[in-house]
Design a protein around this motif. Structure first.
Motif, PDB file in Angstrom:
ATOM      1  N   ARG A 104      93.651  49.272  37.254  1.00 20.86           N
ATOM      2  CA  ARG A 104      92.750  48.483  36.414  1.00 20.86           C
ATOM      3  C   ARG A 104      91.304  48.735  36.816  1.00 20.86           C
ATOM      4  N   ALA A 105      90.422  48.680  35.851  1.00 18.72           N
ATOM      5  CA  ALA A 105      88.998  48.891  36.104  1.00 18.72           C
ATOM      6  C   ALA A 105      88.434  47.768  36.967  1.00 18.72           C
ATOM      7  N   PRO A 106      87.462  48.083  37.813  1.00 20.39           N
ATOM      8  CA  PRO A 106      86.844  47.038  38.640  1.00 20.39           C
ATOM      9  C   PRO A 106      86.275  45.882  37.817  1.00 20.39           C
ATOM     10  N   HIS A 114      89.262  41.248  38.625  1.00 19.68           N
ATOM     11  CA  HIS A 114      89.289  39.835  39.019  1.00 19.68           C
ATOM     12  C   HIS A 114      90.060  38.963  38.022  1.00 19.68           C
ATOM     13  N   LEU A 115      90.393  39.516  36.867  1.00 20.97           N
ATOM     14  CA  LEU A 115      91.114  38.764  35.844  1.00 20.97           C
ATOM     15  C   LEU A 115      92.619  38.908  36.039  1.00 20.97           C
ATOM     16  N   SER A 124     104.337  40.363  17.939  1.00 19.92           N
ATOM     17  CA  SER A 124     103.976  39.363  16.931  1.00 19.92           C
ATOM     18  C   SER A 124     102.982  39.903  15.900  1.00 19.92           C
ATOM     19  N   ASP A 125     102.430  41.079  16.146  1.00 17.60           N
ATOM     20  CA  ASP A 125     101.391  41.706  15.334  1.00 17.60           C
ATOM     21  C   ASP A 125     100.102  40.882  15.311  1.00 17.60           C
ATOM     22  N   ALA A 126      99.928  40.024  16.322  1.00 16.23           N
ATOM     23  CA  ALA A 126      98.703  39.232  16.420  1.00 16.23           C
ATOM     24  C   ALA A 126      97.585  40.093  16.992  1.00 16.23           C
ATOM     25  N   THR A 127      96.371  39.871  16.511  1.00 17.48           N
ATOM     26  CA  THR A 127      95.184  40.562  16.993  1.00 17.48           C
ATOM     27  C   THR A 127      94.108  39.534  17.231  1.00 17.48           C
ATOM     28  N   THR A 128      93.358  39.724  18.344  1.00 18.71           N
ATOM     29  CA  THR A 128      92.281  38.788  18.652  1.00 18.71           C
ATOM     30  C   THR A 128      91.168  39.503  19.404  1.00 18.71           C
ATOM     31  N   TRP A 129      89.942  39.023  19.221  1.00 17.99           N
ATOM     32  CA  TRP A 129      88.800  39.531  19.995  1.00 17.99           C
ATOM     33  C   TRP A 129      88.768  38.864  21.376  1.00 17.99           C
ATOM     34  N   ASP A 130      89.399  37.708  21.490  1.00 15.76           N
ATOM     35  CA  ASP A 130      89.382  36.950  22.745  1.00 15.76           C
ATOM     36  C   ASP A 130      90.555  37.367  23.629  1.00 15.76           C
ATOM     37  N   ARG A 131      90.292  37.522  24.897  1.00  9.80           N
ATOM     38  CA  ARG A 131      91.327  37.918  25.843  1.00  9.80           C
ATOM     39  C   ARG A 131      92.421  36.851  25.911  1.00  9.80           C
ATOM     40  N   PRO A 132      93.666  37.218  25.616  1.00 14.06           N
ATOM     41  CA  PRO A 132      94.753  36.222  25.699  1.00 14.06           C
ATOM     42  C   PRO A 132      95.049  35.843  27.149  1.00 14.06           C
ATOM     43  N   SER A 133      95.474  34.622  27.320  1.00 11.48           N
ATOM     44  CA  SER A 133      95.790  34.168  28.695  1.00 11.48           C
ATOM     45  C   SER A 133      97.199  33.614  28.742  1.00 11.48           C
TER      46      SER A 133
END
Length: 80
Positions: A39-41, A45-46, A71-80
């Motif tokens: 993973r990129a630096p 941290h995420l 689910s074919d869901a798309t979002t601009w926000d990082r899912p948690s």
């Protein structure tokens, strides 16, 4: 290989002058000719993305988005 096969946080760009692909993280603070394996630096941290989610880069908008193939869901926000 397609960009989605890169570890999270990395993007690839082809450099026509050198005829090589280089890799950079989302914020541009890390650049390398070597294909990254971790993973990129900038995202280290995420916590990892939830199962099924993949990170993609929309070059036209210059933004990262996330897609869940199941689910074919798309979002601009990082899912948690």
């Amino acid at each position: 290989p397609p960009p989605e096969s890169l570890p999270e946080g990395w993007c690839s760009t082809y450099d026509a002058a050198s005829r090589r692909t280089y890799y950079h993280d989302e914020d541009g603070s890390h650049v390398t000719w070597a294909r990254p394996t971790e993973r990129a630096p900038s995202v280290a941290h995420l916590p990892p993305l939830p199962p099924g989610w993949r990170r993609h880069f929309d070059a036209a908008r210059g933004c990262v988005y996330y897609h869940n193939a199941a689910s074919d869901a798309t979002t601009w926000d990082r899912p948690s």
